[in-house]
Motif scaffolding. Structure first.
Motif, PDB file in Angstrom:
ATOM      1  N   UNK A 106      51.570  27.155  47.411  1.00  0.00           N
ATOM      2  CA  UNK A 106      51.176  27.510  45.947  1.00  0.00           C
ATOM      3  C   UNK A 106      49.723  28.396  46.311  1.00  0.00           C
ATOM      4  N   UNK A 107      48.888  27.756  47.022  1.00  0.00           N
ATOM      5  CA  UNK A 107      47.733  28.363  47.220  1.00  0.00           C
ATOM      6  C   UNK A 107      47.699  29.612  47.985  1.00  0.00           C
ATOM      7  N   UNK A 108      48.815  29.783  49.135  1.00  0.00           N
ATOM      8  CA  UNK A 108      48.637  31.023  49.754  1.00  0.00           C
ATOM      9  C   UNK A 108      49.340  31.887  49.097  1.00  0.00           C
ATOM     10  N   UNK A 109      50.324  31.616  48.029  1.00  0.00           N
ATOM     11  CA  UNK A 109      50.950  32.509  47.331  1.00  0.00           C
ATOM     12  C   UNK A 109      50.132  33.299  46.342  1.00  0.00           C
ATOM     13  N   UNK A 110      49.196  32.614  45.785  1.00  0.00           N
ATOM     14  CA  UNK A 110      48.119  32.797  44.789  1.00  0.00           C
ATOM     15  C   UNK A 110      47.226  33.845  45.304  1.00  0.00           C
ATOM     16  N   UNK A 111      47.154  34.001  46.668  1.00  0.00           N
ATOM     17  CA  UNK A 111      46.314  34.923  47.123  1.00  0.00           C
ATOM     18  C   UNK A 111      46.687  36.182  46.923  1.00  0.00           C
ATOM     19  N   UNK A 112      47.915  36.432  46.526  1.00  0.00           N
ATOM     20  CA  UNK A 112      48.580  37.925  46.399  1.00  0.00           C
ATOM     21  C   UNK A 112      47.874  38.391  44.911  1.00  0.00           C
ATOM     22  N   UNK A 113      47.161  37.582  44.326  1.00  0.00           N
ATOM     23  CA  UNK A 113      46.407  37.876  43.018  1.00  0.00           C
ATOM     24  C   UNK A 113      45.136  38.514  43.347  1.00  0.00           C
ATOM     25  N   UNK A 114      44.533  37.953  44.387  1.00  0.00           N
ATOM     26  CA  UNK A 114      43.268  38.476  44.922  1.00  0.00           C
ATOM     27  C   UNK A 114      43.570  39.823  45.468  1.00  0.00           C
ATOM     28  N   UNK A 115      45.075  40.085  46.211  1.00  0.00           N
ATOM     29  CA  UNK A 115      45.110  41.338  46.685  1.00  0.00           C
ATOM     30  C   UNK A 115      45.167  42.313  45.433  1.00  0.00           C
ATOM     31  N   UNK A 116      46.016  41.899  44.499  1.00  0.00           N
ATOM     32  CA  UNK A 116      46.287  42.866  43.295  1.00  0.00           C
ATOM     33  C   UNK A 116      44.907  43.153  42.451  1.00  0.00           C
ATOM     34  N   UNK A 117      44.113  41.907  42.602  1.00  0.00           N
ATOM     35  CA  UNK A 117      43.001  41.975  41.849  1.00  0.00           C
ATOM     36  C   UNK A 117      41.838  43.132  42.238  1.00  0.00           C
ATOM     37  N   UNK A 118      41.983  43.477  43.566  1.00  0.00           N
ATOM     38  CA  UNK A 118      41.136  44.383  44.252  1.00  0.00           C
ATOM     39  C   UNK A 118      41.424  45.635  43.603  1.00  0.00           C
ATOM     40  N   UNK A 119      42.189  46.020  43.156  1.00  0.00           N
ATOM     41  CA  UNK A 119      42.634  47.288  42.622  1.00  0.00           C
ATOM     42  C   UNK A 119      42.392  47.299  40.957  1.00  0.00           C
ATOM     43  N   UNK A 120      41.986  46.050  40.471  1.00  0.00           N
ATOM     44  CA  UNK A 120      41.767  46.027  39.072  1.00  0.00           C
ATOM     45  C   UNK A 120      40.660  46.673  38.310  1.00  0.00           C
ATOM     46  N   UNK A 121      39.598  46.840  39.431  1.00  0.00           N
ATOM     47  CA  UNK A 121      38.110  47.346  38.877  1.00  0.00           C
ATOM     48  C   UNK A 121      37.726  48.435  39.741  1.00  0.00           C
ATOM     49  N   UNK A 122      38.698  49.413  39.488  1.00  0.00           N
ATOM     50  CA  UNK A 122      38.172  50.773  40.161  1.00  0.00           C
ATOM     51  C   UNK A 122      37.105  51.503  39.537  1.00  0.00           C
ATOM     52  N   UNK A 123      36.286  52.394  40.453  1.00  0.00           N
ATOM     53  CA  UNK A 123      34.929  52.964  40.032  1.00  0.00           C
ATOM     54  C   UNK A 123      35.332  53.728  38.547  1.00  0.00           C
ATOM     55  N   UNK A 124      36.502  54.504  38.572  1.00  0.00           N
ATOM     56  CA  UNK A 124      36.728  55.529  37.719  1.00  0.00           C
ATOM     57  C   UNK A 124      36.608  54.808  36.169  1.00  0.00           C
ATOM     58  N   UNK A 125      37.008  53.424  36.316  1.00  0.00           N
ATOM     59  CA  UNK A 125      36.980  52.850  34.968  1.00  0.00           C
ATOM     60  C   UNK A 125      35.272  52.283  34.562  1.00  0.00           C
ATOM     61  N   UNK A 126      34.565  52.644  35.308  1.00  0.00           N
ATOM     62  CA  UNK A 126      33.298  52.291  34.926  1.00  0.00           C
ATOM     63  C   UNK A 126      32.393  53.155  33.827  1.00  0.00           C
ATOM     64  N   UNK A 127      31.816  52.464  33.063  1.00  0.00           N
ATOM     65  CA  UNK A 127      30.953  51.332  33.155  1.00  0.00           C
ATOM     66  C   UNK A 127      31.643  50.405  32.115  1.00  0.00           C
ATOM     67  N   UNK A 128      32.539  50.919  31.262  1.00  0.00           N
ATOM     68  CA  UNK A 128      33.177  49.840  30.260  1.00  0.00           C
ATOM     69  C   UNK A 128      34.129  49.124  30.954  1.00  0.00           C
ATOM     70  N   UNK A 129      35.086  49.303  31.807  1.00  0.00           N
ATOM     71  CA  UNK A 129      36.027  48.557  32.654  1.00  0.00           C
ATOM     72  C   UNK A 129      37.225  48.119  31.477  1.00  0.00           C
TER      73      UNK A 129
END
Length: 316
Positions: free
Chosen positions: A240-263
């Motif tokens: 479960x812990x290892x599988x959940x790290x897929x969330x960190x992989x996806x999360x790295x694409x959730x905050x792109x610079x083009x959505x700055x500053x309001x996000x």
């Protein structure tokens, strides 16, 4: 004692690197060995975490009976407490087909996949953690001040996590101790979407950070749910812990610079994933409640009204 060591480590990991002096030192490391300053921040924090994990492999015992730093009496007491918690010991007799069967038992239990999805979903919502300095930077202060502003929200989150976790253990309740912090985190996301006011957005960061209180309780809930056999529990927790790290992989694409500053799009995603995690946890709560009712009915049928000590019940 372990609780205090964990709290001290959390404070060191989140508060110290965010301090003004350390922040200035990290910033001065820019272009060292060809790496940006923010990369050095992750290298240093990651190295500390990995070092502690390696040391823990040789210090933490698998079971009380294999502990070398407990006295014989303390081992017996720990084993008895574990048996009282789950109604059965932690010995090899709980393994139906040997320890290798734990992998198959884990992968064929739908609850493992359900928890894995719920944990992955909240990990995506918690992806703001990796971009916290970026979010404080939207408040309009200098880089050093922005890094310094990271400290108070995590100090607050540490206190809330300690209180929520202790209260959850004391009451034996899990779901609401998970859902309420997640809900407050969603409120923080909504505030961040709704305004660019500096004070309001900083308050939102406090609400977002305390979401980790629910995350910590969820990890405990997972451990409480998969109790025996030991091999299944070990594989389930690791999977479960290892599988959940897929969330960190996806999360790295959730905050792109083009959505700055309001996000705003980023916060919309975190609201959705946090909400999904709450729904999944609620369904699991209903399932475990139904299992507890069946266990109670079986005890009543077996004893035919004779008063006996209450057996194992899932924490809900």
């Amino acid at each position: 004692m372990l609780h205090y060591l964990i709290i001290a480590f959390v404070l060191f990991t989140y508060l110290v690197p965010s301090g003004a002096l350390i922040a200035s030192g990290i910033l001065s490391m820019g272009d060292t060995l060809g790496h940006a300053a923010w990369r050095w921040l992750f290298y240093i924090e990651g190295a500390i975490t990995i070092a502690i994990a390696v040391i823990a492999m040789f210090i933490l015992p698998d079971f009380p009976e294999s502990s070398k730093w407990l006295s014989p009496l303390e081992r017996k007491l720990a084993m008895q407490r574990m048996k009282e918690d789950v109604g059965v010991g932690d010995s090899n007799e709980t393994e139906p087909s040997g320890r290798t069967s734990g992998l198959w038992l884990c992968l064929t239990d739908w609850r493992v996949w359900w928890f894995a999805l719920a944990l992955t979903s909240i990990v995506v919502a918690l992806s703001f953690n990796a971009f916290f300095p970026t979010l404080t930077d939207t408040l309009g202060y200098s880089k050093t001040i922005s890094l310094l502003l990271c400290a108070p929200p995590w100090g607050f989150a540490t206190i809330v996590s300690f209180i929520i976790s202790r209260h959850s253990d004391k009451t034996g309740e899990r779901f609401y101790h998970i859902a309420f912090p997640f809900t407050f985190g969603i409120v923080g996301f909504i505030i961040a979407i709704s305004t660019m006011n500096t004070a309001a957005r900083y308050v939102a960061l406090f609400l977002m950070a305390q979401t980790y209180a629910g995350f910590i309780v969820m990890l405990a809930w997972i451990s409480n749910t998969f109790i025996r056999p030991p091999s299944k529990r070990a594989v389930a927790l690791a999977f479960i812990n290892a599988f959940s790290q897929l969330g960190n992989v996806a999360g790295s694409y959730v905050w792109p610079k083009m959505w700055d500053p309001t996000y705003r799009n980023s916060y919309a995603i975190t609201i959705s994933t946090a909400g999904l995690s709450i729904v999944l946890c609620f369904v699991m709560k209903l399932h475990l409640v139904s299992l507890n009712k069946k266990l109670e009915e079986e005890e009543n049928d077996a004893e035919k009204g004779v008063e006996v000590t209450k057996g194992f019940r899932y924490l809900t």
